[in-house]
Write a protein that holds these residues in place. Structure first.
Motif, PDB file in Angstrom:
ATOM      1  N   HIS A 194       0.887  -1.129   0.049  1.00  0.00           N
ATOM      2  CA  HIS A 194      -0.148   0.035   0.049  1.00  0.00           C
ATOM      3  C   HIS A 194       0.754   1.287  -0.075  1.00  0.00           C
ATOM      4  O   HIS A 194       1.601   1.614   1.020  1.00  0.00           O
ATOM      5  N   ALA A 195       1.121   2.034  -1.068  1.00  0.00           N
ATOM      6  CA  ALA A 195       1.950   3.170  -1.253  1.00  0.00           C
ATOM      7  C   ALA A 195       1.327   3.898  -2.501  1.00  0.00           C
ATOM      8  O   ALA A 195       0.484   3.525  -2.805  1.00  0.00           O
ATOM      9  N   GLY A 196       1.911   5.006  -2.615  1.00  0.00           N
ATOM     10  CA  GLY A 196       1.649   5.971  -3.686  1.00  0.00           C
ATOM     11  C   GLY A 196       0.917   7.312  -3.051  1.00  0.00           C
ATOM     12  O   GLY A 196       1.171   8.361  -3.758  1.00  0.00           O
ATOM     13  N   GLY A 197       0.400   7.165  -1.888  1.00  0.00           N
ATOM     14  CA  GLY A 197      -0.111   8.656  -1.375  1.00  0.00           C
ATOM     15  C   GLY A 197       0.693   9.802  -0.854  1.00  0.00           C
ATOM     16  O   GLY A 197       0.628  10.725  -1.464  1.00  0.00           O
ATOM     17  N   ASN A 198       1.943   9.231  -0.408  1.00  0.00           N
ATOM     18  CA  ASN A 198       2.866  10.290  -0.347  1.00  0.00           C
ATOM     19  C   ASN A 198       3.578  10.736  -1.431  1.00  0.00           C
ATOM     20  O   ASN A 198       4.130  12.091  -1.312  1.00  0.00           O
ATOM     21  N   GLU A 199       3.660  10.189  -2.426  1.00  0.00           N
ATOM     22  CA  GLU A 199       4.258  10.310  -3.747  1.00  0.00           C
ATOM     23  C   GLU A 199       3.278  11.372  -4.328  1.00  0.00           C
ATOM     24  O   GLU A 199       3.883  12.646  -4.922  1.00  0.00           O
ATOM     25  N   SER A 252      -7.914  18.259  -0.486  1.00  0.00           N
ATOM     26  CA  SER A 252      -7.983  19.369  -1.370  1.00  0.00           C
ATOM     27  C   SER A 252      -8.508  18.942  -2.769  1.00  0.00           C
ATOM     28  O   SER A 252      -8.356  17.829  -3.011  1.00  0.00           O
ATOM     29  N   ASP A 253      -8.891  19.882  -3.490  1.00  0.00           N
ATOM     30  CA  ASP A 253      -9.487  19.400  -4.834  1.00  0.00           C
ATOM     31  C   ASP A 253      -8.400  18.786  -5.763  1.00  0.00           C
ATOM     32  O   ASP A 253      -8.493  17.829  -6.518  1.00  0.00           O
ATOM     33  N   GLY A 254      -7.249  19.664  -5.694  1.00  0.00           N
ATOM     34  CA  GLY A 254      -5.974  19.060  -6.537  1.00  0.00           C
ATOM     35  C   GLY A 254      -5.680  17.398  -5.975  1.00  0.00           C
ATOM     36  O   GLY A 254      -5.344  16.747  -6.978  1.00  0.00           O
ATOM     37  N   MET A 255      -5.626  17.142  -4.574  1.00  0.00           N
ATOM     38  CA  MET A 255      -5.131  15.974  -4.234  1.00  0.00           C
ATOM     39  C   MET A 255      -6.373  14.969  -4.786  1.00  0.00           C
ATOM     40  O   MET A 255      -5.739  13.779  -4.937  1.00  0.00           O
ATOM     41  N   PHE A 256      -7.638  15.417  -4.626  1.00  0.00           N
ATOM     42  CA  PHE A 256      -8.479  14.453  -4.886  1.00  0.00           C
ATOM     43  C   PHE A 256      -8.427  13.947  -6.457  1.00  0.00           C
ATOM     44  O   PHE A 256      -8.564  12.715  -6.788  1.00  0.00           O
ATOM     45  N   THR A 257      -8.376  14.876  -7.171  1.00  0.00           N
ATOM     46  CA  THR A 257      -8.095  14.512  -8.648  1.00  0.00           C
ATOM     47  C   THR A 257      -6.686  13.979  -8.929  1.00  0.00           C
ATOM     48  O   THR A 257      -6.848  12.708  -9.724  1.00  0.00           O
ATOM     49  N   HIS A 258      -5.674  14.078  -8.397  1.00  0.00           N
ATOM     50  CA  HIS A 258      -4.395  13.372  -8.422  1.00  0.00           C
ATOM     51  C   HIS A 258      -4.566  11.703  -7.887  1.00  0.00           C
ATOM     52  O   HIS A 258      -4.225  10.811  -8.698  1.00  0.00           O
ATOM     53  N   MET A 259      -5.185  11.625  -6.847  1.00  0.00           N
ATOM     54  CA  MET A 259      -5.600  10.410  -6.138  1.00  0.00           C
ATOM     55  C   MET A 259      -6.570   9.349  -7.088  1.00  0.00           C
ATOM     56  O   MET A 259      -6.385   8.243  -7.276  1.00  0.00           O
ATOM     57  N   LEU A 260      -7.517  10.189  -7.636  1.00  0.00           N
ATOM     58  CA  LEU A 260      -8.391   9.730  -8.526  1.00  0.00           C
ATOM     59  C   LEU A 260      -7.655   9.127  -9.888  1.00  0.00           C
ATOM     60  O   LEU A 260      -7.954   7.870 -10.410  1.00  0.00           O
ATOM     61  N   SER A 261      -6.876  10.025 -10.542  1.00  0.00           N
ATOM     62  CA  SER A 261      -6.036   9.548 -11.735  1.00  0.00           C
ATOM     63  C   SER A 261      -5.039   8.508 -11.263  1.00  0.00           C
ATOM     64  O   SER A 261      -5.073   7.438 -12.248  1.00  0.00           O
ATOM     65  N   PHE A 262      -4.526   8.353 -10.096  1.00  0.00           N
ATOM     66  CA  PHE A 262      -3.592   7.305  -9.836  1.00  0.00           C
ATOM     67  C   PHE A 262      -4.493   6.112  -9.559  1.00  0.00           C
ATOM     68  O   PHE A 262      -3.944   4.772 -10.129  1.00  0.00           O
ATOM     69  N   SER A 284      -5.775   0.521 -11.424  1.00  0.00           N
ATOM     70  CA  SER A 284      -6.835  -0.600 -11.961  1.00  0.00           C
ATOM     71  C   SER A 284      -6.558  -1.156 -13.446  1.00  0.00           C
ATOM     72  O   SER A 284      -7.167  -2.214 -13.540  1.00  0.00           O
ATOM     73  N   ARG A 285      -5.867  -0.284 -14.413  1.00  0.00           N
ATOM     74  CA  ARG A 285      -5.554  -0.786 -15.618  1.00  0.00           C
ATOM     75  C   ARG A 285      -4.106  -1.591 -15.461  1.00  0.00           C
ATOM     76  O   ARG A 285      -3.884  -2.815 -16.064  1.00  0.00           O
ATOM     77  N   TRP A 286      -3.164  -0.820 -14.775  1.00  0.00           N
ATOM     78  CA  TRP A 286      -1.887  -1.382 -14.854  1.00  0.00           C
ATOM     79  C   TRP A 286      -1.541  -2.744 -14.247  1.00  0.00           C
ATOM     80  O   TRP A 286      -0.906  -3.596 -14.590  1.00  0.00           O
ATOM     81  N   CYS A 287      -2.001  -2.788 -12.933  1.00  0.00           N
ATOM     82  CA  CYS A 287      -2.085  -4.236 -12.187  1.00  0.00           C
ATOM     83  C   CYS A 287      -2.525  -5.318 -12.876  1.00  0.00           C
ATOM     84  O   CYS A 287      -1.646  -6.339 -13.155  1.00  0.00           O
ATOM     85  N   PRO A 288      -3.762  -5.318 -13.514  1.00  0.00           N
ATOM     86  CA  PRO A 288      -4.040  -6.614 -14.355  1.00  0.00           C
ATOM     87  C   PRO A 288      -3.130  -6.875 -15.557  1.00  0.00           C
ATOM     88  O   PRO A 288      -2.785  -8.071 -15.927  1.00  0.00           O
ATOM     89  N   GLU A 289      -2.624  -5.727 -16.101  1.00  0.00           N
ATOM     90  CA  GLU A 289      -1.979  -5.880 -17.211  1.00  0.00           C
ATOM     91  C   GLU A 289      -0.283  -6.693 -16.802  1.00  0.00           C
ATOM     92  O   GLU A 289       0.283  -7.033 -17.713  1.00  0.00           O
TER      93      GLU A 289
END
Length: 223
Positions: free
Chosen positions: A115-120, A158-168, A173-178
């Motif tokens: 579980h990672a990615g949030g701090n980046e 923040s709105d910016g963080m919400f947008t970045h986390m949603l994109s992440f 969801s696509r990269w992992c199965p591939e």
């Protein structure tokens, strides 16, 4: 050993008895035993075995490891042989470095949940986050039978963080199965439930930690 028969012993002349290794001394019959030794080449080897196997050779089940930032601090699974390692403030690179140290000790796991990615993502460098997460997911394949990535929860700081986390999350969801990496979609189960997050909008509440634990447990050992 001596046998006390004087004169002719057992009806045999003393000369004949001497020829077969019996000697008469002061009225006593002395038996001198000859020790025969087998040639080395005819010696049969003795096989020694222990039917009890050493403890360190006994088969043991490989544990499951859950590793991540402070998000997993209160994660607890009832699944046997599960280790939870919390690295507060850790980014994907920090988790990879920790796993490398375990790999040097030849540690093996049945599953590794990351579980990672949030701090980046807080650095607003999404492309860098993708590269780091891809790297940390590929490395543990040398020490585990299965790699699983635990996706992020909605970030309301923040709105910016919400947008970045949603994109992440969408990318994950696509990269992992591939790439043959398991994916746990926490976003869907946390969406629309503000009580699952603390006031900081980042860390899960006690109920959120319980839900995160269930999501992981259901993925690791489906009911």
């Amino acid at each position: 050993m001596s046998l006390g028969w004087p004169g002719n012993v057992l009806g045999f002349p003393l000369e004949e008895l001497a020829q077969i290794g019996l000697h008469h001394t002061a009225g006593w019959l002395t038996v001198r035993r000859k020790h025969r030794t087998q040639p080395v080449g005819h010696h049969q080897p003795v096989h020694v075995s222990n039917r009890f196997s050493p403890l360190n050779d006994a088969p043991t089940d490989k544990p499951t490891m859950i590793i991540g930032s402070s998000i997993v601090r209160n994660v607890a699974l009832d699944t046997p042989a599960t280790i939870v390692k919390c690295l507060p403030g850790a980014r994907a690179g920090d988790i990879k470095s920790y796993l490398k140290r375990l790999a040097k000790d030849k540690r093996k796991y049945s599953k590794i949940v990351i579980h990672a990615g949030g701090n980046e993502t807080q650095l607003c460098q999404l492309e860098v986050t993708k590269i780091n997460v891809a790297s940390v997911c590929k490395f543990p394949k040398t020490m585990s039978d299965s790699i699983i990535f635990s996706g992020p929860q909605p970030d309301w700081t923040s709105d910016g963080m919400f947008t970045h986390m949603l994109s992440f999350n969408r990318w994950l969801s696509r990269w992992c199965p591939e790439n043959n990496v398991g994916y746990i979609d926490n976003w869907k189960t946390f969406w629309g439930k503000p009580g699952l997050m603390r006031r900081d909008g980042i860390h899960p509440s006690s109920d959120g930690a319980a839900l995160l634990s269930r999501n992981m447990a259901n993925f690791i050992s489906p009911p």
